[in-house]
Design a protein around this motif. Structure first.
Motif, PDB file in Angstrom:
ATOM      1  N   ASP A 137      31.495 -78.411  87.120  1.00 36.41           N
ATOM      2  CA  ASP A 137      31.795 -78.174  85.655  1.00 36.41           C
ATOM      3  C   ASP A 137      32.309 -79.066  85.065  1.00 36.41           C
ATOM      4  OD1 ASP A 137      31.126 -76.102  83.593  1.00 36.41           O
ATOM      5  OD2 ASP A 137      33.112 -76.053  83.503  1.00 36.41           O
ATOM      6  N   HIS A 138      33.816 -79.418  85.532  1.00 37.95           N
ATOM      7  CA  HIS A 138      34.719 -80.187  84.854  1.00 37.95           C
ATOM      8  C   HIS A 138      35.604 -80.784  85.566  1.00 37.95           C
ATOM      9  CE1 HIS A 138      36.895 -76.288  84.650  1.00 37.95           C
ATOM     10  NE2 HIS A 138      38.049 -77.450  84.534  1.00 37.95           N
ATOM     11  N   ILE A 139      36.181 -81.719  85.104  1.00 38.44           N
ATOM     12  CA  ILE A 139      37.375 -82.187  85.912  1.00 38.44           C
ATOM     13  C   ILE A 139      38.675 -82.020  84.975  1.00 38.44           C
ATOM     14  CG2 ILE A 139      36.773 -84.690  84.988  1.00 38.44           C
ATOM     15  CD1 ILE A 139      38.297 -85.353  87.866  1.00 38.44           C
ATOM     16  N   GLY A 140      39.609 -81.498  85.347  1.00 42.92           N
ATOM     17  CA  GLY A 140      40.976 -81.282  84.681  1.00 42.92           C
ATOM     18  C   GLY A 140      41.923 -82.661  84.917  1.00 42.92           C
ATOM     19  N   ILE A 141      42.325 -83.275  83.779  1.00 42.17           N
ATOM     20  CA  ILE A 141      43.259 -84.551  83.918  1.00 42.17           C
ATOM     21  C   ILE A 141      44.257 -84.277  83.139  1.00 42.17           C
ATOM     22  CG2 ILE A 141      43.355 -87.080  83.369  1.00 42.17           C
ATOM     23  CD1 ILE A 141      40.159 -87.074  83.676  1.00 42.17           C
ATOM     24  N   PRO A 160      22.877 -89.513  88.123  1.00 32.27           N
ATOM     25  CA  PRO A 160      22.982 -89.326  86.463  1.00 32.27           C
ATOM     26  C   PRO A 160      21.748 -89.802  85.794  1.00 32.27           C
ATOM     27  CG  PRO A 160      24.441 -90.859  87.252  1.00 32.27           C
ATOM     28  CD  PRO A 160      23.890 -90.287  88.400  1.00 32.27           C
ATOM     29  N   ARG A 161      21.007 -90.628  86.068  1.00 35.53           N
ATOM     30  CA  ARG A 161      19.632 -91.033  85.769  1.00 35.53           C
ATOM     31  C   ARG A 161      18.782 -90.103  85.161  1.00 35.53           C
ATOM     32  NH1 ARG A 161      17.718 -95.522  89.611  1.00 35.53           N
ATOM     33  NH2 ARG A 161      18.095 -93.547  90.881  1.00 35.53           N
ATOM     34  N   ARG A 162      18.903 -88.952  85.919  1.00 38.30           N
ATOM     35  CA  ARG A 162      17.838 -88.051  85.802  1.00 38.30           C
ATOM     36  C   ARG A 162      18.563 -86.621  85.124  1.00 38.30           C
ATOM     37  NH1 ARG A 162      17.374 -89.594  90.930  1.00 38.30           N
ATOM     38  NH2 ARG A 162      15.517 -90.989  91.573  1.00 38.30           N
ATOM     39  N   ALA A 163      19.833 -86.947  84.569  1.00 33.61           N
ATOM     40  CA  ALA A 163      20.285 -85.773  83.921  1.00 33.61           C
ATOM     41  C   ALA A 163      20.073 -85.733  82.326  1.00 33.61           C
ATOM     42  CB  ALA A 163      21.943 -86.010  84.016  1.00 33.61           C
ATOM     43  N   VAL A 182      37.003 -90.477  73.393  1.00 35.24           N
ATOM     44  CA  VAL A 182      35.911 -90.392  72.407  1.00 35.24           C
ATOM     45  C   VAL A 182      35.506 -91.742  71.719  1.00 35.24           C
ATOM     46  CG1 VAL A 182      35.592 -89.584  69.969  1.00 35.24           C
ATOM     47  CG2 VAL A 182      36.455 -87.868  71.695  1.00 35.24           C
ATOM     48  N   ASP A 183      36.542 -92.631  71.389  1.00 34.22           N
ATOM     49  CA  ASP A 183      36.223 -93.926  70.522  1.00 34.22           C
ATOM     50  C   ASP A 183      35.863 -94.890  71.801  1.00 34.22           C
ATOM     51  OD1 ASP A 183      36.913 -92.466  68.248  1.00 34.22           O
ATOM     52  OD2 ASP A 183      38.959 -93.609  68.122  1.00 34.22           O
ATOM     53  N   VAL A 184      36.507 -95.006  72.946  1.00 37.19           N
ATOM     54  CA  VAL A 184      36.206 -95.902  73.763  1.00 37.19           C
ATOM     55  C   VAL A 184      34.859 -95.541  74.568  1.00 37.19           C
ATOM     56  CG1 VAL A 184      36.956 -97.538  75.684  1.00 37.19           C
ATOM     57  CG2 VAL A 184      38.225 -97.117  73.722  1.00 37.19           C
ATOM     58  N   LEU A 185      35.034 -94.453  75.253  1.00 38.83           N
ATOM     59  CA  LEU A 185      34.085 -93.980  76.345  1.00 38.83           C
ATOM     60  C   LEU A 185      32.618 -93.334  75.786  1.00 38.83           C
ATOM     61  CD1 LEU A 185      36.349 -92.885  79.181  1.00 38.83           C
ATOM     62  CD2 LEU A 185      35.413 -95.168  78.652  1.00 38.83           C
ATOM     63  N   GLY A 186      32.950 -92.791  74.409  1.00 42.97           N
ATOM     64  CA  GLY A 186      31.783 -91.903  73.924  1.00 42.97           C
ATOM     65  C   GLY A 186      31.772 -90.590  73.913  1.00 42.97           C
ATOM     66  N   ALA A 187      32.944 -89.933  74.505  1.00 39.03           N
ATOM     67  CA  ALA A 187      32.931 -88.646  74.692  1.00 39.03           C
ATOM     68  C   ALA A 187      32.384 -87.706  73.666  1.00 39.03           C
ATOM     69  CB  ALA A 187      34.017 -87.964  75.558  1.00 39.03           C
ATOM     70  N   GLU A 188      32.281 -86.452  73.798  1.00 35.22           N
ATOM     71  CA  GLU A 188      31.962 -85.588  72.689  1.00 35.22           C
ATOM     72  C   GLU A 188      33.215 -84.583  72.797  1.00 35.22           C
ATOM     73  OE1 GLU A 188      28.996 -82.610  70.234  1.00 35.22           O
ATOM     74  OE2 GLU A 188      28.004 -83.850  71.978  1.00 35.22           O
ATOM     75  N   GLN A 189      33.977 -84.193  71.632  1.00 43.77           N
ATOM     76  CA  GLN A 189      35.126 -83.482  71.688  1.00 43.77           C
ATOM     77  C   GLN A 189      34.333 -82.103  71.450  1.00 43.77           C
ATOM     78  OE1 GLN A 189      38.644 -84.875  69.978  1.00 43.77           O
ATOM     79  NE2 GLN A 189      38.982 -82.868  68.989  1.00 43.77           N
ATOM     80  N   GLY A 233      26.439 -85.215  81.340  1.00 44.80           N
ATOM     81  CA  GLY A 233      27.083 -84.775  82.559  1.00 44.80           C
ATOM     82  C   GLY A 233      28.401 -84.283  82.610  1.00 44.80           C
ATOM     83  N   LEU A 234      29.420 -84.670  83.296  1.00 45.30           N
ATOM     84  CA  LEU A 234      30.678 -83.997  83.394  1.00 45.30           C
ATOM     85  C   LEU A 234      31.498 -83.734  82.121  1.00 45.30           C
ATOM     86  CD1 LEU A 234      32.275 -83.119  85.735  1.00 45.30           C
ATOM     87  CD2 LEU A 234      33.566 -85.497  85.840  1.00 45.30           C
ATOM     88  N   ASN A 235      31.855 -82.459  82.144  1.00 49.53           N
ATOM     89  CA  ASN A 235      32.930 -82.267  80.940  1.00 49.53           C
ATOM     90  C   ASN A 235      34.462 -82.476  81.600  1.00 49.53           C
ATOM     91  OD1 ASN A 235      30.714 -80.597  79.486  1.00 49.53           O
ATOM     92  ND2 ASN A 235      31.096 -79.158  81.121  1.00 49.53           N
ATOM     93  N   VAL A 236      35.185 -82.735  80.505  1.00 49.95           N
ATOM     94  CA  VAL A 236      36.637 -83.172  81.042  1.00 49.95           C
ATOM     95  C   VAL A 236      37.517 -82.221  80.443  1.00 49.95           C
ATOM     96  CG1 VAL A 236      37.933 -85.157  80.687  1.00 49.95           C
ATOM     97  CG2 VAL A 236      35.752 -85.818  81.075  1.00 49.95           C
ATOM     98  N   GLU A 237      38.388 -81.898  80.910  1.00 48.30           N
ATOM     99  CA  GLU A 237      39.454 -80.990  80.318  1.00 48.30           C
ATOM    100  C   GLU A 237      40.730 -81.973  80.409  1.00 48.30           C
ATOM    101  OE1 GLU A 237      41.142 -76.401  80.924  1.00 48.30           O
ATOM    102  OE2 GLU A 237      40.379 -77.540  82.906  1.00 48.30           O
ATOM    103  N   LEU A 238      41.248 -82.178  79.230  1.00 46.95           N
ATOM    104  CA  LEU A 238      42.627 -82.948  79.174  1.00 46.95           C
ATOM    105  C   LEU A 238      43.589 -81.789  78.915  1.00 46.95           C
ATOM    106  CD1 LEU A 238      41.330 -85.839  77.019  1.00 46.95           C
ATOM    107  CD2 LEU A 238      41.438 -85.915  79.348  1.00 46.95           C
TER     108      LEU A 238
END
Length: 179
Positions: free
Chosen positions: A14-18, A174-177, A31-38, A75-80
């Motif tokens: 579901d996610h990785i916590g960092i 991930p090519r099929r996600a 967000v700005d470099v990798l393109g994640a959505e907050q 794909g992956l959700n990230v929890e900062l």
């Protein structure tokens, strides 16, 4: 889905916590470099008792100042997390350390992604590795670092991997996600 041993009902990650040193700086990178959505924030969280120690495995007097959920691509959700803790180790673990880790990001166009990271001032760790034989044949990868030292990997295998020629079983791809 075939019957198998292990965790009943497992569907996937579901996610990785960092834990990051500065939530706003880390969010800008994601967000700005990798393109994640907050998506959303929570916190602060702290406890007078042993809740932090019992539930999160951190010192009793630790505090989660704030946490933020983001999504990377389809794909992956990230929890900062941004913590305050007297015993906090400010040095990220190396891959060779117990608990060492990296986060691998799949891209369709490896060269364009490298160019974007370089133009964004991101530290690329060495030259890309191109696999031409074995189970990972067809894969290109390189490590890079977030400004605070988190190791990430850029990976691409647009035509699949070598192992696919020898079995009908497949790793998650991930090519099929889709969302």
């Amino acid at each position: 889905m075939p019957d198998r041993h292990g965790l009943p009902g497992l569907r996937g990650a579901d996610h990785i916590g960092i834990t990051v040193p500065d939530l706003e700086d880390a969010s800008r990178f994601f967000v700005d470099v990798l393109g994640a959505e907050q998506f959303y924030d929570l916190g602060p969280f702290e406890s007078d008792g042993d809740w932090m120690e019992t539930h999160l495995g951190v010192a009793r007097d630790s505090r989660v100042d704030r946490l933020r959920f983001l999504r990377l691509g389809s794909g992956l959700n990230v929890e900062l997390f941004q913590y305050s803790a007297a015993d906090q180790n400010p040095v990220p673990p190396r891959n060779s350390d117990i608990g060492g880790h990296h986060l691998a990001l799949y891209v369709d166009d490896f060269d364009a992604a490298i160019d974007h990271l370089v133009k964004s001032g991101v530290k690329i760790m060495g030259e890309p590795t191109v696999r031409t034989a074995g189970p990972s044949a067809g894969q290109t990868w390189v490590y890079f670092q977030a400004p605070w030292g988190l190791q990430l990997e850029l990976v691409s295998y647009p035509d699949g991997k070598g192992y696919e020629q020898h079995t009908t079983r497949r790793l998650w791809d991930p090519r099929r996600a889709t969302l």
